[in-house]
Motif scaffolding. Structure first.
Motif, PDB file in Angstrom:
ATOM      1  N   ASP A 230       6.797 -19.494 -23.853  1.00  0.00           N
ATOM      2  CA  ASP A 230       5.696 -20.419 -23.564  1.00  0.00           C
ATOM      3  C   ASP A 230       6.095 -21.839 -23.940  1.00  0.00           C
ATOM      4  O   ASP A 230       5.883 -22.788 -23.171  1.00  0.00           O
ATOM      5  N   THR A 231       6.716 -21.999 -25.100  1.00  0.00           N
ATOM      6  CA  THR A 231       7.096 -23.332 -25.575  1.00  0.00           C
ATOM      7  C   THR A 231       8.197 -23.953 -24.716  1.00  0.00           C
ATOM      8  O   THR A 231       8.097 -25.114 -24.296  1.00  0.00           O
ATOM      9  N   ILE A 232       9.259 -23.189 -24.448  1.00  0.00           N
ATOM     10  CA  ILE A 232      10.391 -23.718 -23.685  1.00  0.00           C
ATOM     11  C   ILE A 232       9.964 -24.139 -22.280  1.00  0.00           C
ATOM     12  O   ILE A 232      10.291 -25.238 -21.811  1.00  0.00           O
ATOM     13  N   THR A 233       9.223 -23.263 -21.595  1.00  0.00           N
ATOM     14  CA  THR A 233       8.812 -23.588 -20.226  1.00  0.00           C
ATOM     15  C   THR A 233       7.834 -24.752 -20.206  1.00  0.00           C
ATOM     16  O   THR A 233       7.883 -25.596 -19.300  1.00  0.00           O
ATOM     17  N   THR A 234       6.967 -24.834 -21.200  1.00  0.00           N
ATOM     18  CA  THR A 234       6.023 -25.950 -21.257  1.00  0.00           C
ATOM     19  C   THR A 234       6.750 -27.265 -21.452  1.00  0.00           C
ATOM     20  O   THR A 234       6.431 -28.275 -20.804  1.00  0.00           O
ATOM     21  N   ILE A 235       7.754 -27.287 -22.329  1.00  0.00           N
ATOM     22  CA  ILE A 235       8.542 -28.500 -22.548  1.00  0.00           C
ATOM     23  C   ILE A 235       9.272 -28.894 -21.255  1.00  0.00           C
ATOM     24  O   ILE A 235       9.287 -30.078 -20.873  1.00  0.00           O
ATOM     25  N   LEU A 236       9.864 -27.915 -20.573  1.00  0.00           N
ATOM     26  CA  LEU A 236      10.561 -28.198 -19.318  1.00  0.00           C
ATOM     27  C   LEU A 236       9.621 -28.813 -18.286  1.00  0.00           C
ATOM     28  O   LEU A 236       9.952 -29.810 -17.633  1.00  0.00           O
ATOM     29  N   ASN A 244       5.278 -37.467 -22.399  1.00  0.00           N
ATOM     30  CA  ASN A 244       5.795 -37.535 -23.772  1.00  0.00           C
ATOM     31  C   ASN A 244       5.581 -36.166 -24.411  1.00  0.00           C
ATOM     32  O   ASN A 244       4.443 -35.763 -24.682  1.00  0.00           O
ATOM     33  N   ILE A 245       6.661 -35.447 -24.662  1.00  0.00           N
ATOM     34  CA  ILE A 245       6.539 -34.075 -25.153  1.00  0.00           C
ATOM     35  C   ILE A 245       6.045 -34.005 -26.593  1.00  0.00           C
ATOM     36  O   ILE A 245       5.728 -32.910 -27.088  1.00  0.00           O
ATOM     37  N   PHE A 246       5.977 -35.151 -27.275  1.00  0.00           N
ATOM     38  CA  PHE A 246       5.514 -35.154 -28.653  1.00  0.00           C
ATOM     39  C   PHE A 246       4.015 -35.448 -28.774  1.00  0.00           C
ATOM     40  O   PHE A 246       3.447 -35.386 -29.854  1.00  0.00           O
ATOM     41  N   GLN A 247       3.369 -35.751 -27.666  1.00  0.00           N
ATOM     42  CA  GLN A 247       1.933 -36.011 -27.676  1.00  0.00           C
ATOM     43  C   GLN A 247       1.159 -34.717 -27.491  1.00  0.00           C
ATOM     44  O   GLN A 247       1.632 -33.768 -26.860  1.00  0.00           O
ATOM     45  N   ALA A 248      -0.068 -34.691 -28.052  1.00  0.00           N
ATOM     46  CA  ALA A 248      -0.926 -33.518 -27.920  1.00  0.00           C
ATOM     47  C   ALA A 248      -1.244 -33.268 -26.447  1.00  0.00           C
ATOM     48  O   ALA A 248      -1.317 -34.202 -25.646  1.00  0.00           O
ATOM     49  N   HIS A 249      -1.425 -31.996 -26.099  1.00  0.00           N
ATOM     50  CA  HIS A 249      -1.638 -31.650 -24.692  1.00  0.00           C
ATOM     51  C   HIS A 249      -2.312 -30.284 -24.605  1.00  0.00           C
ATOM     52  O   HIS A 249      -2.554 -29.615 -25.615  1.00  0.00           O
ATOM     53  N   ARG A 250      -2.620 -29.878 -23.367  1.00  0.00           N
ATOM     54  CA  ARG A 250      -3.158 -28.543 -23.121  1.00  0.00           C
ATOM     55  C   ARG A 250      -2.386 -27.907 -21.967  1.00  0.00           C
ATOM     56  O   ARG A 250      -2.957 -27.383 -21.030  1.00  0.00           O
ATOM     57  N   SER A 251      -1.055 -27.952 -22.066  1.00  0.00           N
ATOM     58  CA  SER A 251      -0.197 -27.506 -20.973  1.00  0.00           C
ATOM     59  C   SER A 251       0.430 -26.139 -21.195  1.00  0.00           C
ATOM     60  O   SER A 251       1.132 -25.630 -20.322  1.00  0.00           O
ATOM     61  N   HIS A 252       0.213 -25.534 -22.363  1.00  0.00           N
ATOM     62  CA  HIS A 252       0.781 -24.218 -22.602  1.00  0.00           C
ATOM     63  C   HIS A 252       0.158 -23.186 -21.666  1.00  0.00           C
ATOM     64  O   HIS A 252      -0.960 -23.358 -21.181  1.00  0.00           O
ATOM     65  N   PHE A 253       0.885 -22.105 -21.448  1.00  0.00           N
ATOM     66  CA  PHE A 253       0.404 -21.048 -20.564  1.00  0.00           C
ATOM     67  C   PHE A 253      -0.871 -20.418 -21.124  1.00  0.00           C
ATOM     68  O   PHE A 253      -1.816 -20.130 -20.391  1.00  0.00           O
ATOM     69  N   TYR A 254      -0.898 -20.185 -22.444  1.00  0.00           N
ATOM     70  CA  TYR A 254      -2.102 -19.589 -23.036  1.00  0.00           C
ATOM     71  C   TYR A 254      -3.296 -20.529 -22.897  1.00  0.00           C
ATOM     72  O   TYR A 254      -4.445 -20.076 -22.747  1.00  0.00           O
ATOM     73  N   GLN A 255      -3.042 -21.848 -22.925  1.00  0.00           N
ATOM     74  CA  GLN A 255      -4.131 -22.813 -22.756  1.00  0.00           C
ATOM     75  C   GLN A 255      -4.650 -22.818 -21.317  1.00  0.00           C
ATOM     76  O   GLN A 255      -5.837 -23.038 -21.088  1.00  0.00           O
ATOM     77  N   PHE A 256      -3.754 -22.573 -20.358  1.00  0.00           N
ATOM     78  CA  PHE A 256      -4.180 -22.454 -18.966  1.00  0.00           C
ATOM     79  C   PHE A 256      -5.194 -21.327 -18.824  1.00  0.00           C
ATOM     80  O   PHE A 256      -6.250 -21.487 -18.193  1.00  0.00           O
ATOM     81  N   TRP A 257      -4.893 -20.180 -19.416  1.00  0.00           N
ATOM     82  CA  TRP A 257      -5.802 -19.039 -19.303  1.00  0.00           C
ATOM     83  C   TRP A 257      -7.091 -19.275 -20.082  1.00  0.00           C
ATOM     84  O   TRP A 257      -8.183 -18.943 -19.615  1.00  0.00           O
ATOM     85  N   ALA A 258      -6.990 -19.872 -21.275  1.00  0.00           N
ATOM     86  CA  ALA A 258      -8.174 -20.071 -22.110  1.00  0.00           C
ATOM     87  C   ALA A 258      -9.067 -21.192 -21.599  1.00  0.00           C
ATOM     88  O   ALA A 258     -10.300 -21.095 -21.666  1.00  0.00           O
ATOM     89  N   ASN A 259      -8.459 -22.257 -21.061  1.00  0.00           N
ATOM     90  CA  ASN A 259      -9.231 -23.440 -20.669  1.00  0.00           C
ATOM     91  C   ASN A 259      -9.561 -23.470 -19.180  1.00  0.00           C
ATOM     92  O   ASN A 259     -10.721 -23.607 -18.796  1.00  0.00           O
ATOM     93  N   GLU A 260      -8.535 -23.371 -18.332  1.00  0.00           N
ATOM     94  CA  GLU A 260      -8.761 -23.460 -16.892  1.00  0.00           C
ATOM     95  C   GLU A 260      -9.372 -22.174 -16.318  1.00  0.00           C
ATOM     96  O   GLU A 260     -10.289 -22.222 -15.513  1.00  0.00           O
ATOM     97  N   LYS A 261      -8.847 -21.039 -16.737  1.00  0.00           N
ATOM     98  CA  LYS A 261      -9.336 -19.761 -16.217  1.00  0.00           C
ATOM     99  C   LYS A 261     -10.525 -19.213 -17.018  1.00  0.00           C
ATOM    100  O   LYS A 261     -11.132 -18.205 -16.612  1.00  0.00           O
ATOM    101  N   LYS A 262     -10.830 -19.851 -18.141  1.00  0.00           N
ATOM    102  CA  LYS A 262     -11.975 -19.465 -18.982  1.00  0.00           C
ATOM    103  C   LYS A 262     -11.886 -18.019 -19.467  1.00  0.00           C
ATOM    104  O   LYS A 262     -12.908 -17.349 -19.671  1.00  0.00           O
ATOM    105  N   ALA A 263     -10.675 -17.540 -19.652  1.00  0.00           N
ATOM    106  CA  ALA A 263     -10.496 -16.202 -20.202  1.00  0.00           C
ATOM    107  C   ALA A 263     -10.902 -16.214 -21.676  1.00  0.00           C
ATOM    108  O   ALA A 263     -10.669 -17.208 -22.374  1.00  0.00           O
TER     109      ALA A 263
END
Length: 323
Positions: A230-236, A244-263
């Motif tokens: 999850d971390t490596i692919t998100t950074i890529l 800026n990879i050091f700034q806060a974000h919601r781009s992780h795969f788990y965040q996609f499911w929790a936030n966008e898909k509302k799982a």
């Protein structure tokens, strides 16, 4: 550790955690939701402080043979807890991380290696610690990952090869169980905070490096595989999007499911935990791979995970440059 001692430690940890809640409420050590959060209510921050506390109590039970490791843990936990209360600059935080990892390496005897391996080890360990911290974004995910990883270490230590003090492994397992009681729920009573996720990452890496040094088997790096993918692919993806990879974000795969898909958060956390558990079972039951095969397997795993993310998230979300 006998059953009575185990329950005594559990009781002490519950008391410590509840005591911390009172302190956190009094001094407003709380997490306010913002546009990048995956939660929607004010929640106590820093509940993972018991991960550090239980390890600092360990010398009174098992002795003082891990002094450098515990000193590093205290150092990295202090700066992380300070960061939970008031934001600290990246330079100061990295300085403390370097000092803590330097103490850890002294404990493990890493300084007998060549200079380039030492430099690589610093980058690797600090990177993994921060990756574990960045993955702490929804209820249950840090506790689930921490529990399955520590239990795997315990199983290896008891049945395959002894690489560390068994009681030293039991203590953080108990701490994670107590933390999960308050965090692995739909409405969490507390979050781990930086002090929790960073200290847990430091503890996990201590045991992982002990195991690798003892066995010379780098397969055990896959005990971090699910978080790592999850971390490596998100950074890529963020580099491709020129973020800026050091700034806060919601781009992780788990965040996609929790936030966008509302799982449900606990469902996502449970799936990540189960996935890592399956990987751990495979790692335990396969022979040591050569460095070349290890690299190839890592590349194949990343490619497969990228394809999974492409099929679920879509190319537009992954590659589109965001304002």
């Amino acid at each position: 550790m006998n059953l009575l001692t185990l329950f005594i430690f559990l009781f002490i940890l519950f008391v410590i955690e509840l005591g911390y809640f009172r302190i956190a409420y009094k001094y407003r050590i709380i997490d306010h939701p913002n546009q990048r959060s995956s939660h929607f209510k004010v929640t106590i921050r820093g509940g993972g402080i018991i991960f550090c506390i239980v390890m600092l109590l360990s010398p009174f039970y098992i002795g003082w043979q891990y002094g450098y490791f515990l000193s590093g843990l205290l150092l990295i936990s202090l700066i992380s807890f300070t960061d939970d209360i008031k934001p600290i600059s990246n330079k100061v935080r990295i300085g403390f991380h370097l000092g803590a990892v330097a103490l850890l390496f002294n404990q493990l005897g890493v300084y007998s290696l060549s200079l380039y391996w030492i430099l690589f080890a610093f980058i690797f360990v600090i990177g993994i610690i921060n990756a574990i911290n960045f993955m702490d974004g929804i209820n249950g995910i840090t506790g689930g990952f921490g529990l399955v990883t520590l239990i795997t270490f315990y199983y290896i230590n008891k049945t395959i090869i002894t690489f560390t003090n068994t009681n030293l492994l039991i203590l953080p397992i108990l701490a994670v169980l107590v933390f999960n009681f308050f965090n692995f729920r739909r409405k969490a009573k507390c979050f781990a905070g930086d002090v929790g996720s960073v200290s847990l990452g430091f503890i996990i890496l201590f045991f992982l490096l002990q195991l690798i040094i003892k066995t010379n088997n780098f397969n055990y790096l896959f005990l971090l595989m699910v978080y790592g993918l999850d971390t490596i692919t998100t950074i890529l993806f963020r580099i491709i999007r020129k973020e800026n990879i050091f700034q806060a974000h919601r781009s992780h795969f788990y965040q996609f499911w929790a936030n966008e898909k509302k799982a449900p958060h606990l469902m996502v956390a449970a799936l990540y935990t189960i996935a890592q558990c399956i990987v751990n079972l495979i790692v335990i039951n396969i022979s040591a791979l050569s460095v070349v095969n290890l690299i190839l397997m890592t590349i194949v795993s990343v490619v497969i995970f990228v394809l999974i993310r492409l099929m679920t998230e879509g190319a537009t979300r992954i590659f589109a440059v965001r304002a």
